[in-house]
Design an enzyme around this catalytic site. Structure first.
Site, mmCIF file in Angstrom:
data_model
loop_
_atom_site.group_PDB
_atom_site.id
_atom_site.type_symbol
_atom_site.label_atom_id
_atom_site.label_comp_id
_atom_site.label_asym_id
_atom_site.label_seq_id
_atom_site.Cartn_x
_atom_site.Cartn_y
_atom_site.Cartn_z
ATOM 1 N N GLY A 1 0.983 -9.933 17.362
ATOM 2 C CA GLY A 1 1.865 -9.633 18.483
ATOM 3 C C GLY A 1 3.198 -9.087 18.000
ATOM 4 O O GLY A 1 3.302 -8.463 16.937
ATOM 5 N N SER A 2 4.245 -9.359 18.760
ATOM 6 C CA SER A 2 5.515 -8.665 18.566
ATOM 7 C C SER A 2 6.262 -9.035 17.285
ATOM 8 O O SER A 2 7.175 -8.305 16.877
ATOM 9 C CB SER A 2 6.424 -8.910 19.775
ATOM 10 O OG SER A 2 5.863 -8.325 20.933
#
Length: 634
Positions: A290-291
């Site tokens: 993810g981020s």
């Protein structure tokens, strides 16, 4: 002629006898000189016996010398079957005391062997049981010292330390990796017996056991305990499937803390499943990051000078179309017009797609590989995973786009922490490690020191400085505000990764994470938290994981002696935040003037005099609005 034949035969006979004598002399000489030790050992084995004395396993310490794994002395049952007179009676009594099968015990006492160890029921006996056996007073029944591994903090650091089996052999974790060093050499009490095994009244020979080598870890127990405490809180509050915390010194690769849930108590490893024991999530678990992975895209873009964070802009309308696929921003309707620094602060997926497209597949993947993804970090633990990256020649526009914001690839937590450390430490990728020193068991003097291993230079120091600035801005002004610590400089990045099952993204099932570090201008510690599918909470890493990192960093402030700083970014508050304001300097002022300057604060004062000579907290410190300020007059 007749006498001549006799003389010839006599000569041949004496020559034959002489040859035999020479052969005998040569053989005796060979036996006395070359075969002596072997034959002596064989002869001695016929009439000597050994009662084993277990050696202590090497102890394990944290970086400050606190004991994490030690030994306690127990006793074990050893039999000399030839010395046991009434085997049925002895077997009956022993089976009653040990609560074991009579027939099995009878087999032990009747075995045709010089020494018989009763395993497993006769191993590592309690004091009460050992006392009952000793009171029997039977010939041929002996109790010998045996060392048992003991972990004073029970489940703390369990996956890292591992556990030891009943025969004192390491079976997982550092106990397995460093088993050859930790394992000592057993000693013995040697005595002599006749052909029937009866003990002779001759002097005994004591062979002292040699203890294993002690090892010192990079782990800081205080930071580790903070991580364990936070994980317990997470499990109680959110009941996730898994959770983990990993902390590292970015300048060396030293692991300061490593913990995960579920965990186990290595003192009672038999009570847990093999799956629970062997799954050391920080090095074993692979998932879409993810981020938090956007840090790699950011660092690559800055190094390749494909973006200017402050001047280049991007308009986010909530989604971007890539080769027919629609990629959405987490914020419905998008963030509108932004600088790329704001793209980082807002963790805007379409903005990072743009960064990935500017770089191109070959360049982005080359840096991702150089940051260590797709291969093991080399940490000194068994069971590390490689992670999974796209094959460059099979990547299309969509794969490039999703990789740029951390989707579609698979990484491990240790890979992420190691890579981010390189991105913020000046650009150098280090090999993570846990054992810093090996110590001689008798004196605890150092016999080996591990030096940090530099893998390669990935980005420049100037790029690393920009990465730190952008990530400090994320905490001060963006999605990582929950990790902000007043009077200290903290950088970080949130992560919210949707989980995949059978190739399909799962609805409402996320791994929430946060990567934080401090001080932001010269990092001393990086902390990563990942929480797998927390229940009953908003599914954003900034909401759930960032406060956990903040709590661990607050412990690190005192443990590592991190000084407060006045140079950090001031937090951009929203209506949900507890507001902190900077405290003015009132020393030297009269009490009335000080009160005017401290309007909005609760003021307490002591001492006699007209002017303020001391204030606490000190000037320019950020404290909560309405907080208490103490003044001393003189």
């Amino acid at each position: 002629m007749f006498f001549s034949d006799i003389h010839t035969r006599i000569r041949f006979f004496f020559l034959f006898i002489l040859c035999i004598l020479i052969i005998i002399v040569i053989r005796v000489f060979y036996i006395q000189v070359f075969d002596y030790q072997k034959l002596s050992t064989l002869a001695e084995s016929l009439w000597s016996r050994e009662l084993p004395i277990g050696a202590d396993r090497g102890e394990i310490y944290d970086r400050n010398g606190k004991v994490l794994a030690t030994n306690i002395t127990t006793t074990s049952l050893v039999l000399i079957p030839n010395q046991i007179q009434n085997k049925e009676e002895v077997a009956q009594k022993l089976s009653e005391i040990l609560n074991s099968d009579y027939e099995d015990m009878l087999a032990h006492v009747s075995k045709k062997t010089s020494i018989e160890r009763v395993h497993p029921e006769g191993r590592q006996l309690s004091y009460d049981i050992a006392s009952k056996i000793d009171e029997l007073g039977y010939d041929g029944v002996y109790l010998v010292k045996e060392s048992k591994r003991y972990y004073p903090y029970s489940s703390v650091l369990s996956h890292v330390l591992g556990y030891v089996g009943i025969d004192n052999q390491g079976l997982s974790g550092l106990e397995l990796t460093y088993d050859d060093y930790l394992t000592g050499k057993n000693g013995a009490i040697k005595y002599f017996s006749d052909g029937k095994g009866n003990r002779l009244e001759l002097s005994e020979v004591y062979e002292e056991p040699q203890n294993g080598i002690n090892i010192q870890l990079t782990i800081d127990l205080d930071i580790q305990l903070a991580a364990e405490r936070e994980l317990d809180n997470i499990m109680s509050k959110y009941t996730p499937e898994h959770a983990l915390i990993l902390a590292m010194d970015p300048d060396t690769g030293e692991i300061l803390a490593m913990a995960s849930r579920p965990n186990f108590d290595p003192n009672n490893y038999q009570d847990y499943t093999t799956e629970t024991i062997n799954q050391n999530l920080p090095i074993w678990m692979t998932y879409e990051p993810g981020s938090t992975f956007k840090i790699m895209t950011l660092a690559t873009s800055l190094e390749e000078q494909t973006v200017n964070l402050f001047e280049d802009t991007y308009y986010d309308d909530g989604s971007v179309n890539v080769d027919g696929a629609t990629i959405h921003c987490w914020k419905s309707g998008g963030h509108g017009a932004q600088t790329f620094l704001e793209v980082v602060e807002n963790s805007c997926n379409p903005g990072f797609v743009e960064l990935g497209q500017r770089l191109g597949t070959n360049t982005l993947m080359s840096y991702i590989t150089n940051f260590g993804f797709g291969s093991k970090t080399g940490i000194d633990l068994n069971g590390e995973s490689n992670g999974i990256l796209f094959q460059v020649d099979k990547m299309g526009p969509v794969e490039l786009a999703t990789t740029a914001f951390g989707q579609g690839i698979s990484v491990t937590p240790i890979q992420q922490v190691t890579a981010v450390s390189a991105a913020i430490n000046g650009g150098t990728l280090y090999e993570p490690y846990l054992v810093s020193e090996m110590l001689e068991p008798e004196t605890n003097s150092i016999i080996y020191t591990k030096e940090p291993v530099m893998r390669r230079k990935v980005i420049s120091g100037e790029t690393s400085k920009l990465v730190r600035y952008a990530l400090e801005s994320v905490v001060a002004n963006g999605s990582g505000r929950s990790a902000y610590i007043e009077n200290y400089r903290v950088g970080g990045k949130t992560g919210t990764a949707q989980k995949v099952s059978n190739g399909v993204y799962m609805d409402g099932n996320y791994i929430l994470s946060f990567m934080g570090f401090m001080p932001a201008d010269d990092p001393e510690i990086v902390v990563y938290v990942a929480i797998d599918h927390p229940q009953g909470v908003t599914q954003y890493g900034g909401v759930v994981a960032a406060p956990v990192v903040k709590s661990v960093l607050e412990t690190a402030i005192s443990v590592l002696g991190i000084e407060p700083s006045q140079d950090g970014m001031e937090k951009e508050y929203n209506w949900l935040d507890t507001k902190y304001v900077q405290l003015p300097d009132v020393t030297g002022l009269s009490l009335e003037e000080a009160k005017k300057n401290l309007k909005g604060f609760s003021v307490e004062y002591s001492g006699v005099g007209e002017n303020v000579i001391y204030q606490s907290p000190s000037a320019n410190t950020y404290i909560k609005e309405g907080g208490t300020v103490k003044l001393m007059l003189g």
